[in-house]
Design a protein around this motif. Structure first.
Motif, PDB file in Angstrom:
ATOM      1  N   GLU A   1       0.892  -1.156   0.017  1.00  0.00           N
ATOM      2  CA  GLU A   1      -0.101  -0.007   0.130  1.00  0.00           C
ATOM      3  C   GLU A   1       0.911   1.293  -0.056  1.00  0.00           C
ATOM      4  O   GLU A   1       0.427   2.341  -0.280  1.00  0.00           O
ATOM      5  CB  GLU A   1      -1.065   0.110   1.139  1.00  0.00           C
ATOM      6  CG  GLU A   1      -2.137  -1.013   1.081  1.00  0.00           C
ATOM      7  CD  GLU A   1      -3.205  -0.778   1.924  1.00  0.00           C
ATOM      8  OE1 GLU A   1      -3.491   0.610   2.533  1.00  0.00           O
ATOM      9  OE2 GLU A   1      -3.806  -1.705   2.391  1.00  0.00           O
ATOM     10  N   ASN A   2       2.076   1.173   0.564  1.00  0.00           N
ATOM     11  CA  ASN A   2       2.814   2.245   0.893  1.00  0.00           C
ATOM     12  C   ASN A   2       4.404   1.734   0.631  1.00  0.00           C
ATOM     13  O   ASN A   2       5.157   1.829   1.886  1.00  0.00           O
ATOM     14  CB  ASN A   2       2.735   2.838   2.127  1.00  0.00           C
ATOM     15  CG  ASN A   2       3.287   4.260   2.341  1.00  0.00           C
ATOM     16  OD1 ASN A   2       4.047   4.747   1.484  1.00  0.00           O
ATOM     17  ND2 ASN A   2       2.912   4.627   3.634  1.00  0.00           N
ATOM     18  N   PRO A   3       4.883   1.507  -0.776  1.00  0.00           N
ATOM     19  CA  PRO A   3       6.123   1.042  -0.691  1.00  0.00           C
ATOM     20  C   PRO A   3       7.425   1.953  -0.465  1.00  0.00           C
ATOM     21  O   PRO A   3       8.592   1.228  -0.312  1.00  0.00           O
ATOM     22  CB  PRO A   3       6.185   0.402  -2.196  1.00  0.00           C
ATOM     23  CG  PRO A   3       5.115   1.421  -2.858  1.00  0.00           C
ATOM     24  CD  PRO A   3       4.231   1.967  -1.946  1.00  0.00           C
TER      25      PRO A   3
ATOM     26  N   GLY B   1       3.123  -6.954  -8.549  1.00  0.00           N
ATOM     27  CA  GLY B   1       3.719  -6.897  -7.131  1.00  0.00           C
ATOM     28  C   GLY B   1       5.228  -7.131  -6.875  1.00  0.00           C
ATOM     29  O   GLY B   1       5.856  -7.819  -6.080  1.00  0.00           O
ATOM     30  N   SER B   2       5.863  -6.672  -8.099  1.00  0.00           N
ATOM     31  CA  SER B   2       7.409  -6.710  -7.994  1.00  0.00           C
ATOM     32  C   SER B   2       8.058  -8.164  -7.666  1.00  0.00           C
ATOM     33  O   SER B   2       8.931  -8.105  -6.739  1.00  0.00           O
ATOM     34  CB  SER B   2       8.057  -5.654  -7.092  1.00  0.00           C
ATOM     35  OG  SER B   2       7.354  -4.445  -7.350  1.00  0.00           O
ATOM     36  N   LEU B   3       7.529  -8.963  -8.484  1.00  0.00           N
ATOM     37  CA  LEU B   3       7.878 -10.499  -7.898  1.00  0.00           C
ATOM     38  C   LEU B   3       9.396 -10.687  -8.441  1.00  0.00           C
ATOM     39  O   LEU B   3       9.726 -10.187  -9.366  1.00  0.00           O
ATOM     40  CB  LEU B   3       6.936 -11.358  -8.314  1.00  0.00           C
ATOM     41  CG  LEU B   3       5.412 -11.464  -8.286  1.00  0.00           C
ATOM     42  CD1 LEU B   3       4.635 -12.430  -8.929  1.00  0.00           C
ATOM     43  CD2 LEU B   3       5.462 -11.632  -6.662  1.00  0.00           C
TER      44      LEU B   3
ATOM     45  N   LEU C   1       9.341  -6.054  -2.539  1.00  0.00           N
ATOM     46  CA  LEU C   1       8.763  -5.181  -1.580  1.00  0.00           C
ATOM     47  C   LEU C   1       8.365  -5.832  -0.223  1.00  0.00           C
ATOM     48  O   LEU C   1       7.968  -5.198   0.662  1.00  0.00           O
ATOM     49  CB  LEU C   1       7.610  -4.631  -2.287  1.00  0.00           C
ATOM     50  CG  LEU C   1       7.926  -3.706  -3.518  1.00  0.00           C
ATOM     51  CD1 LEU C   1       6.606  -3.151  -4.027  1.00  0.00           C
ATOM     52  CD2 LEU C   1       8.692  -2.531  -2.911  1.00  0.00           C
ATOM     53  N   ILE C   2       8.491  -7.091  -0.195  1.00  0.00           N
ATOM     54  CA  ILE C   2       7.976  -7.968   0.904  1.00  0.00           C
ATOM     55  C   ILE C   2       9.277  -8.675   1.516  1.00  0.00           C
ATOM     56  O   ILE C   2       9.704  -9.369   0.895  1.00  0.00           O
ATOM     57  CB  ILE C   2       7.012  -9.081   0.657  1.00  0.00           C
ATOM     58  CG1 ILE C   2       5.743  -8.432  -0.220  1.00  0.00           C
ATOM     59  CG2 ILE C   2       6.356  -9.751   1.732  1.00  0.00           C
ATOM     60  CD1 ILE C   2       4.944  -7.345   0.694  1.00  0.00           C
ATOM     61  N   GLY C   3       9.308  -8.516   2.994  1.00  0.00           N
ATOM     62  CA  GLY C   3      10.286  -9.251   3.608  1.00  0.00           C
ATOM     63  C   GLY C   3       9.893 -10.659   3.903  1.00  0.00           C
ATOM     64  O   GLY C   3       8.959 -11.104   3.670  1.00  0.00           O
ATOM     65  N   GLN C   4      11.299 -11.458   3.949  1.00  0.00           N
ATOM     66  CA  GLN C   4      11.160 -12.871   4.416  1.00  0.00           C
ATOM     67  C   GLN C   4      11.563 -13.152   5.893  1.00  0.00           C
ATOM     68  O   GLN C   4      12.718 -12.319   5.940  1.00  0.00           O
ATOM     69  CB  GLN C   4      11.653 -13.547   3.289  1.00  0.00           C
ATOM     70  CG  GLN C   4      10.624 -13.645   1.996  1.00  0.00           C
ATOM     71  CD  GLN C   4      11.243 -14.636   1.026  1.00  0.00           C
ATOM     72  OE1 GLN C   4      12.176 -15.289   1.232  1.00  0.00           O
ATOM     73  NE2 GLN C   4      10.424 -14.584  -0.057  1.00  0.00           N
TER      74      GLN C   4
ATOM     75  N   LEU D   1       5.787  -7.344   7.568  1.00  0.00           N
ATOM     76  CA  LEU D   1       6.484  -7.772   6.283  1.00  0.00           C
ATOM     77  C   LEU D   1       7.665  -6.800   5.843  1.00  0.00           C
ATOM     78  O   LEU D   1       7.797  -6.635   4.640  1.00  0.00           O
ATOM     79  CB  LEU D   1       5.390  -7.613   5.420  1.00  0.00           C
ATOM     80  CG  LEU D   1       4.087  -8.437   5.998  1.00  0.00           C
ATOM     81  CD1 LEU D   1       3.182  -8.103   4.501  1.00  0.00           C
ATOM     82  CD2 LEU D   1       4.331  -9.837   5.530  1.00  0.00           C
ATOM     83  N   ASP D   2       8.302  -6.049   6.972  1.00  0.00           N
ATOM     84  CA  ASP D   2       9.225  -4.883   6.548  1.00  0.00           C
ATOM     85  C   ASP D   2      10.272  -5.736   5.726  1.00  0.00           C
ATOM     86  O   ASP D   2      10.920  -6.527   5.967  1.00  0.00           O
ATOM     87  CB  ASP D   2      10.082  -4.277   7.876  1.00  0.00           C
ATOM     88  CG  ASP D   2      10.526  -2.820   7.660  1.00  0.00           C
ATOM     89  OD1 ASP D   2      10.817  -2.906   6.419  1.00  0.00           O
ATOM     90  OD2 ASP D   2      10.727  -2.411   8.435  1.00  0.00           O
ATOM     91  N   PRO D   3      10.465  -4.894   4.563  1.00  0.00           N
ATOM     92  CA  PRO D   3      11.355  -5.612   3.542  1.00  0.00           C
ATOM     93  C   PRO D   3      12.954  -5.085   3.913  1.00  0.00           C
ATOM     94  O   PRO D   3      14.120  -5.547   3.268  1.00  0.00           O
ATOM     95  CB  PRO D   3      10.949  -5.186   2.173  1.00  0.00           C
ATOM     96  CG  PRO D   3      10.297  -4.089   2.470  1.00  0.00           C
ATOM     97  CD  PRO D   3       9.620  -4.095   3.574  1.00  0.00           C
ATOM     98  N   ASP D   4      13.025  -4.097   4.792  1.00  0.00           N
ATOM     99  CA  ASP D   4      14.257  -3.667   4.995  1.00  0.00           C
ATOM    100  C   ASP D   4      14.843  -3.699   6.286  1.00  0.00           C
ATOM    101  O   ASP D   4      14.185  -3.870   7.074  1.00  0.00           O
ATOM    102  CB  ASP D   4      14.016  -1.984   4.561  1.00  0.00           C
ATOM    103  CG  ASP D   4      13.358  -1.728   3.291  1.00  0.00           C
ATOM    104  OD1 ASP D   4      13.984  -2.399   2.379  1.00  0.00           O
ATOM    105  OD2 ASP D   4      12.201  -0.962   3.096  1.00  0.00           O
TER     106      ASP D   4
END
Lengths: 592, 198
Positions: free
Chosen positions: A256-258, B41-43, B55-58, B129-132
């Motif tokens: 939602e807010n990348p 979704g920037s896969l 964009l999604i953390g693991q 889900l913070d990717p950073d």
């Protein structure tokens, strides 16, 4: 704090830079004039009127206008409720998420129709793409437009004289949707996609982990990633001051807010339409001086409270300070400060300013966990809502409430000098003051009585997620937010219970219709009056005196009603944080 | 009365179609056309398989790789179908207990590390889900990764700075390190080394 200052002032500068041309455009739209988008949209507008059987030239009195508004809202409620309940029978539910339970469906339908967008559901596990688009996105547009229709008759009440005609409800609604909300959302949605917000009909992607891990005895090899038509909904969710997220964690979700840029743009977009309506008001009411006074009064609250929130969020938590943890503000620490419930790309400052904008306007979106904010920063959220959503406020409703306070302020001024008060050339008499009082006082009544009921009942207390005074803050927040049609939440409180579904549902309905219908009645009475010329006894409304009087009235009402509750919640919470820390420091010093 | 009821229903349905079907489908089409990867979704794809989203953390907790922040999602951390925050208040004793537990875990993985731990490495994010991670959190982990993976510190520093993202204007937000892309690059490096040794 320098970062916070830079960010805050660039957000405000960009907001008003965009609001000026947009406000002049909107004023022409509301006046029914031709605008530069007309060649494209006018045929569509005419087609809508023809198919719906609307005669755009047929203006209504306030009662007809209000009835149309209520009927339209009821139709919207019924439609959304049915979509949520009948989800399994409708197409485009690829994950077979099933029907939304009745309590939750009632709450959600009320919530989206009243522009509150209080979330008692988790988007990704409750609603498929159809329910998101045809259910929620529709109400995101329409409830924002309904907000405008609560403002326009009020403005016309001041401008027109010796008439009972306040405009055509259907025309005001349709033109707001077609000429303002749709084009803006389309542009903003594409900006969001360019930054990484997805927009697809795929509901779920299974990723094969390169680094599988053990959770208990179970080896996790996959990550299920929820997706959907996010960008189209995100754009109107923010622009329309709705705030109901596509995902459970709302604008904290990377989809939602990348980026830091989307975070700043979403903050601007929340303020944009309320600021636009202030500009449009200046044009429609032919009162630029008064509009400037209203803007100054608004910023007089907004700027200090935003900076207070940022300052609190950047202060180290004394409880964590005794551990071997670095939390002092620094770019290397993702900005540092309170990062509990904050994603790194957003940072504590981004969280504080977004939260201030989301609670000053009626958006109620969240880009961090508000429940984990420092006590006084969470207190800023509460206070901004408790001022009655007049600091920017909701689309249309914010300015309508601000005008009610302006009438109240000139009334106070009139009492001081012993003259009949006037505002924008209309005499303010007993009926107007009755309606204004009703509008201003219903909200505190709903919020405080509701909080008392929740605190006194076991079902109300059982949902609390944090101990001590913070638990009270959670309950206070859960009534303040729906009562002001804001929709943000202290997420630790479990609001998905029958008790809170009903209590907050009723608070949302009262907070919408009991607050604004009296103002429509006032508009009807104002329009019938003659316009009086400015005289020696007129309190000019473009002066510093008026700004002080207005800001004073807002503060007086807000503070008098809510100070005791605020002291019991955020106040006691802050004291607890400080004293325990002082105690721990003493213990450490005593031990060699 | 009947007339205004019928107007209400007809106008509602028309506006619902415009805002609930025409508008989202227009955005969908344009997004697909203009930003084909981002709209999906920037896969991240590796050997023809989707391995995650940029964009999604693991959840990554191996000593040879950079760790992500703790996550509050359930039933598993970094559940991207159930975003969630801990919602722990600053005054909640559970917050301090959680942080102590995470400090112990970090120390267990790297007993030699000293100095204060960056706060983002011991707190859960807003999304779960913070990717950073922060620059400090990456720097804190470099000695451990270097030792466990047998790579020179300089190489890791270069890798981290190659995966550092800075907002277009410095006051918009903090600079951050994208963990999954960083670890995937690190993974390729380890694979290359293994092949070289063989």
């Amino acid at each position: 704090m320098t970062t916070a200052l830079f960010l805050l002032f660039s957000i405000l500068a960009l907001t008003f830079l965009l609001a000026l041309p947009l406000g002049l455009y909107a004023a022409r739209v509301f006046a029914g004039e031709r605008v530069w988008t007309s060649p494209l949209l006018a045929p569509l507008e005419r087609a809508v009127y023809r198919l719906a059987g609307v005669d755009p030239a047929n203006e209504m009195d306030w009662k007809k206008y209000a009835t149309s508004l209520l009927l339209f809202n009821f139709a919207g409620f019924l439609f959304l409720y049915l979509i949520l309940r009948l989800q399994p029978l409708l197409p485009l539910d690829p994950l077979h998420l099933g029907a939304v339970p009745p309590g939750s469906a009632f709450n959600t339908a009320v919530s989206f129709v009243t522009n509150t967008n209080w979330q008692d559901y988790a988007g990704e596990t409750t609603l498929g793409p159809l329910a998101q688009m045809l259910g929620l996105t529709v109400q995101n547009f329409l409830s924002a437009a309904v907000g405008v229709t609560l403002l326009l008759p009020l403005v016309r009440g001041f401008v027109r004289h010796e008439t009972d005609r306040l405009g055509n409800y259907w025309v005001d609604l349709t033109r707001t949707v077609l000429y303002i909300l749709l084009p803006l959302s389309l542009v903003f949605a594409l900006v969001l996609v360019a930054q990484g917000v997805p927009d697809t009909l795929t509901a779920l992607v299974r990723a094969h982990l390169v680094f599988p891990f053990h959770e208990g005895a179970h080896l996790v090899r996959h990550q299920a990633i929820a997706l959907g038509p996010v960008a189209s909904q995100e754009a109107i969710k923010i622009l329309g001051n709705n705030g109901g997220g596509f995902f459970n964690v709302n604008s904290a979700h990377p989809f939602e807010n990348p980026t830091a840029l989307t975070n700043a743009l979403e903050t601007v977009a929340m303020l944009l339409l309320p600021a636009t309506l202030l500009v449009a008001f200046a044009r429609l009411a032919r009162a630029p001086g008064t509009a400037v006074a209203l803007v100054i009064a608004t910023l007089l609250f907004f700027i200090p409270l935003a900076l207070l929130s940022a300052h609190e969020e950047l202060s180290p938590n004394p409880r964590i300070a005794v551990l071997s943890v670095a939390q002092h503000p620094s770019p290397r620490l993702a900005g540092g400060g309170n990062l509990v419930g904050v994603d790194d790309r957003i940072g504590a400052v981004g969280c504080a300013l977004f939260a201030t904008a989301a609670t000053a306007t009626s958006t109620g979106a969240a880009n961090c966990a508000y429940d984990s904010m420092m006590p006084l920063a969470g207190g800023v959220n509460l206070f901004l809502m408790q001022l009655g959503e007049v600091v920017f406020g909701g689309i249309g409703t914010g300015l309508a409430s601000l005008l009610a306070f302006a009438v109240f302020a000139v009334f106070l001024g009139g009492l001081m000098v012993g003259r009949t008060p006037e505002f924008l050339g209309k005499k303010i008499e007993t009926f107007e003051m009755k309606m204004v009082s009703l509008s201003i006082l219903v909200m505190p009544l709903v919020v405080l009585v509701g909080t008392a009921v929740a605190v006194l009942s076991p079902a109300g207390r059982a949902s609390v997620g944090n101990p001590g005074p913070h638990g009270f803050s959670e309950i206070l927040y859960a009534l303040t937010s729906p009562g002001n049609n804001n929709g943000s939440a202290f997420g630790g409180l479990d609001a998905a219970t029958r008790f809170y579904n009903i209590l907050t549902g009723v608070a949302m309905l009262l907070g919408r219709y009991w607050v604004y219908l009296p103002l429509l009645a006032m508009a009807g009475s104002l329009a019938r009056k003659r316009t009086v010329p400015v005289g020696a006894g007129t309190l000019p409304t473009h002066t510093l005196t008026f700004v002080v009087l207005l800001a004073g009235s807002i503060l007086l009402i807000g503070a008098l009603n809510f100070l005791p509750a605020l002291v019991l919640g955020p106040g006691a919470d802050q004291a607890l944080l400080m004293t325990r820390a002082a105690h721990a420091a003493l213990v450490r010093r005593a031990a060699p | 009365m009947f007339r205004s009821l019928s107007t209400t229903v007809r106008l509602f349905l028309l506006l619902a179609v415009v805002s609930g079907l025409v508008y989202p489908l227009a955005v969908l089409g344009l997004a697909h056309l203009l930003f084909p990867a981002k709209s999906q979704g920037s896969l991240l794809v590796r050997r023809g398989r989707v391995v995650g989203s940029a964009l999604i953390g693991q959840e990554i907790i191996r000593p040879r790789y950079f760790w992500s922040r703790p996550s509050a999602t359930t039933p598993v951390p970094y559940d991207a179908d159930a975003s969630n925050a801990s919602n722990t208040a600053p005054t909640n004793p559970r917050l301090v207990a959680d942080i102590r537990r995470r400090l112990a875990r970090l120390e267990h993985a790297d007993p030699g590390a000293h100095g204060p731990v960056p706060i983002d490495l011991v707190t859960t994010s807003g999304s779960g889900l913070d990717p950073d991670i922060s620059l400090a959190a990456a720097a804190y982990q470099i000695p451990r990764v270097a030792r466990a993976g047998g790579l020179p510190v300089r190489t890791l520093e270069r890798l981290v700075s190659a995966h550092t993202e800075r907002p277009p204007l410095p006051f918009l937000g903090p600079p951050v390190v994208a963990v999954l892309p960083l670890d995937l690059a690190l993974h390729r490096l380890y694979e290359k080394e293994q092949k070289g040794r063989r």
